[in-house]
Design a protein around this motif. Structure first.
Motif, PDB file in Angstrom:
ATOM      1  N   ALA A  36     -40.789  -4.183 -21.741  1.00 53.15           N
ATOM      2  CA  ALA A  36     -40.744  -4.416 -20.587  1.00 53.15           C
ATOM      3  C   ALA A  36     -39.699  -4.628 -19.543  1.00 53.15           C
ATOM      4  O   ALA A  36     -39.536  -4.380 -18.539  1.00 53.15           O
ATOM      5  CB  ALA A  36     -41.839  -5.621 -20.416  1.00 53.15           C
ATOM      6  N   LEU A  37     -38.719  -5.364 -19.987  1.00 52.14           N
ATOM      7  CA  LEU A  37     -37.625  -5.797 -19.321  1.00 52.14           C
ATOM      8  C   LEU A  37     -36.758  -4.454 -19.163  1.00 52.14           C
ATOM      9  O   LEU A  37     -36.461  -4.224 -18.010  1.00 52.14           O
ATOM     10  CB  LEU A  37     -36.510  -6.705 -20.298  1.00 52.14           C
ATOM     11  CG  LEU A  37     -35.477  -7.257 -19.408  1.00 52.14           C
ATOM     12  CD1 LEU A  37     -35.875  -8.339 -18.684  1.00 52.14           C
ATOM     13  CD2 LEU A  37     -34.452  -7.827 -20.893  1.00 52.14           C
ATOM     14  N   SER A  38     -36.575  -3.502 -20.339  1.00 52.77           N
ATOM     15  CA  SER A  38     -35.998  -2.394 -20.216  1.00 52.77           C
ATOM     16  C   SER A  38     -36.422  -1.573 -18.857  1.00 52.77           C
ATOM     17  O   SER A  38     -35.731  -0.969 -18.018  1.00 52.77           O
ATOM     18  CB  SER A  38     -35.999  -1.368 -21.216  1.00 52.77           C
ATOM     19  OG  SER A  38     -35.464  -2.465 -22.412  1.00 52.77           O
ATOM     20  N   ILE A  39     -37.744  -1.462 -18.936  1.00 49.16           N
ATOM     21  CA  ILE A  39     -38.552  -0.477 -17.666  1.00 49.16           C
ATOM     22  C   ILE A  39     -38.125  -1.172 -16.507  1.00 49.16           C
ATOM     23  O   ILE A  39     -37.828  -0.426 -15.524  1.00 49.16           O
ATOM     24  CB  ILE A  39     -39.850  -0.329 -18.216  1.00 49.16           C
ATOM     25  CG1 ILE A  39     -40.323   0.554 -19.620  1.00 49.16           C
ATOM     26  CG2 ILE A  39     -40.702   0.397 -17.053  1.00 49.16           C
ATOM     27  CD1 ILE A  39     -41.778   0.572 -20.127  1.00 49.16           C
ATOM     28  N   SER A  40     -38.434  -2.489 -16.342  1.00 50.81           N
ATOM     29  CA  SER A  40     -38.235  -3.129 -15.115  1.00 50.81           C
ATOM     30  C   SER A  40     -36.797  -2.887 -14.384  1.00 50.81           C
ATOM     31  O   SER A  40     -36.790  -2.781 -13.256  1.00 50.81           O
ATOM     32  CB  SER A  40     -39.045  -4.436 -14.959  1.00 50.81           C
ATOM     33  OG  SER A  40     -38.148  -5.173 -15.752  1.00 50.81           O
ATOM     34  N   LEU A  41     -35.871  -3.068 -15.451  1.00 51.96           N
ATOM     35  CA  LEU A  41     -34.612  -3.069 -15.111  1.00 51.96           C
ATOM     36  C   LEU A  41     -33.744  -1.593 -14.870  1.00 51.96           C
ATOM     37  O   LEU A  41     -32.989  -1.753 -13.966  1.00 51.96           O
ATOM     38  CB  LEU A  41     -33.560  -3.783 -16.076  1.00 51.96           C
ATOM     39  CG  LEU A  41     -33.729  -5.363 -15.788  1.00 51.96           C
ATOM     40  CD1 LEU A  41     -32.911  -5.959 -17.079  1.00 51.96           C
ATOM     41  CD2 LEU A  41     -33.276  -5.916 -14.483  1.00 51.96           C
ATOM     42  N   TRP A  42     -34.435  -0.728 -15.598  1.00 53.87           N
ATOM     43  CA  TRP A  42     -33.866   0.434 -15.607  1.00 53.87           C
ATOM     44  C   TRP A  42     -34.681   1.563 -14.809  1.00 53.87           C
ATOM     45  O   TRP A  42     -34.024   2.680 -14.399  1.00 53.87           O
ATOM     46  CB  TRP A  42     -33.655   1.147 -16.871  1.00 53.87           C
ATOM     47  CG  TRP A  42     -32.192   0.450 -17.714  1.00 53.87           C
ATOM     48  CD1 TRP A  42     -31.607  -0.447 -16.877  1.00 53.87           C
ATOM     49  CD2 TRP A  42     -32.054   0.567 -18.873  1.00 53.87           C
ATOM     50  NE1 TRP A  42     -30.495  -0.871 -17.742  1.00 53.87           N
ATOM     51  CE2 TRP A  42     -30.934  -0.307 -19.150  1.00 53.87           C
ATOM     52  CE3 TRP A  42     -32.410   1.340 -19.946  1.00 53.87           C
ATOM     53  CZ2 TRP A  42     -30.122  -0.469 -20.396  1.00 53.87           C
ATOM     54  CZ3 TRP A  42     -31.806   0.919 -21.187  1.00 53.87           C
ATOM     55  CH2 TRP A  42     -30.517   0.211 -21.371  1.00 53.87           C
ATOM     56  N   GLN A  43     -35.636   0.904 -14.397  1.00 54.80           N
ATOM     57  CA  GLN A  43     -36.617   2.062 -13.349  1.00 54.80           C
ATOM     58  C   GLN A  43     -35.872   1.880 -11.937  1.00 54.80           C
ATOM     59  O   GLN A  43     -36.617   0.544 -11.339  1.00 54.80           O
ATOM     60  CB  GLN A  43     -38.025   1.723 -13.543  1.00 54.80           C
ATOM     61  CG  GLN A  43     -38.870   2.630 -12.640  1.00 54.80           C
ATOM     62  CD  GLN A  43     -40.265   2.009 -12.622  1.00 54.80           C
ATOM     63  OE1 GLN A  43     -40.227   0.920 -12.234  1.00 54.80           O
ATOM     64  NE2 GLN A  43     -41.353   2.841 -12.998  1.00 54.80           N
TER      65      GLN A  43
END
Lengths: 136, 173
Positions: A36-43
């Motif tokens: 979830a963190l990766s998606i929210s930060l890298w999107q």
């Protein structure tokens, strides 16, 4: 299955004794949080706003959909910032090494031009525009 | 003349700390692709001590190890030391909270839970210190998934090693 057998052979002990049910839950929770963190930060959507800071304090913010040239007073003099077709750049700066000018156009959210000698920074942020489409 | 009496506890802490220092020193010589990402194998000692003895002994061993290794590597009071100490304190606090879980529900939660939680607490605290003190920019969070992914990976691996080392005590053939 096959993978598990290989690991078991390597460890010489059944993996289920090592990895208990609660461990699996914690691992899955951690992995889900990481995902979830990766998606929210890298999107990163398109950049929406240019923020100008002096000594780290926000002094001005401009929407990127309006072209303009602004001048910001820093410690040494005026830093001139140009906003044009959804991008922003530092046009001129009184600093000795001109790093922030040479950096050129900033296009993506999170990008930043730091005019350190003049204590001025320009950064882009994402953020949703006020509306995404217009219906007639 | 004042006498310093050494209890068996002191000897035990010293022995275990020596083991942890040795592992941490060897590890500090191994190059890492990204500063801050390393396996943290010395924490295997912390977890073994925690499970075999108690939290206080584990805390002594860990904090002493952080001080000793930073002195040996030559970065005592440098940013790297502050990061290590902050991470160590945070993971010890989390271990203190999580230990009852393992003590009371041993069929459910094992060393891997402890290792994972400690690794995540360690990494999050370090990221927070970096964000607040060393690099005061929101850009730090862009790298957060990489660091937290590494914490998940190495936390699981270290936990597996601890569980594997403890199997002879736990499981009768």
């Amino acid at each position: 299955m096959c993978w598990c057998v290989t690991v078991n052979w390597f460890l010489q002990r059944p993996l289920k004794h090592l990895l208990r049910p609660g461990d699996v839950l914690v691992l899955l929770a951690g992995f889900a949080g990481w995902l979830a963190l990766s998606i929210s930060l890298w999107q990163s959507g398109p950049a929406a706003q240019a923020q100008v800071r002096r000594d780290g304090i926000l002094v001005a913010a401009y929407a990127l959909n309006e072209d303009r040239t602004v001048s910001i007073d820093g410690a040494l003099g005026a830093t001139v910032i140009r906003i044009e077709s959804g991008r922003a750049r530092v046009v001129s700066d009184p600093g000795p090494r001109q790093y922030c000018v040479k950096q050129g156009w900033l296009t993506r959210p999170g990008e930043m031009a730091l005019c350190a000698p003049n204590h001025v920074s320009l950064s882009l942020t994402g953020g949703q525009p006020a509306y995404e489409s217009m219906a007639y | 003349m004042r006498q310093l009496t050494l209890t068996p506890d002191d000897h035990r802490i010293a022995r275990l700390t020596a083991a942890a220092i040795a592992i941490a020193l060897v590890e500090s010589a191994v190059p890492s692709p990204l500063p801050g990402v390393k396996p943290g194998l010395a924490n295997i000692i912390t977890l073994l001590v925690l499970l075999r003895y108690d939290w206080v002994t584990a805390a002594w061993v860990t904090i002493l190890r952080v001080f000793a290794v930073s002195l040996l590597v030559g970065q005592f009071l440098a940013p790297g030391f502050v990061l290590s100490l902050g991470g160590a304190i945070a993971s010890l606090l989390v271990l203190y909270l999580a230990l009852p879980l393992v003590r009371h529900l041993p069929a459910w939660f094992g060393p891997i839970t402890l290792s994972l939680l400690a690794a995540l607490a360690h990494m999050l605290t370090q990221l927070l210190i970096v964000r607040l003190w060393l690099v005061p920019s929101p850009g730090v969070w862009v790298l957060a998934p990489v660091f937290i992914g590494a914490a998940l990976l190495f936390g699981t691996l270290n936990g597996l090693i601890v569980a594997w080392l403890r199997v002879p005590d736990a499981v009768q053939p």
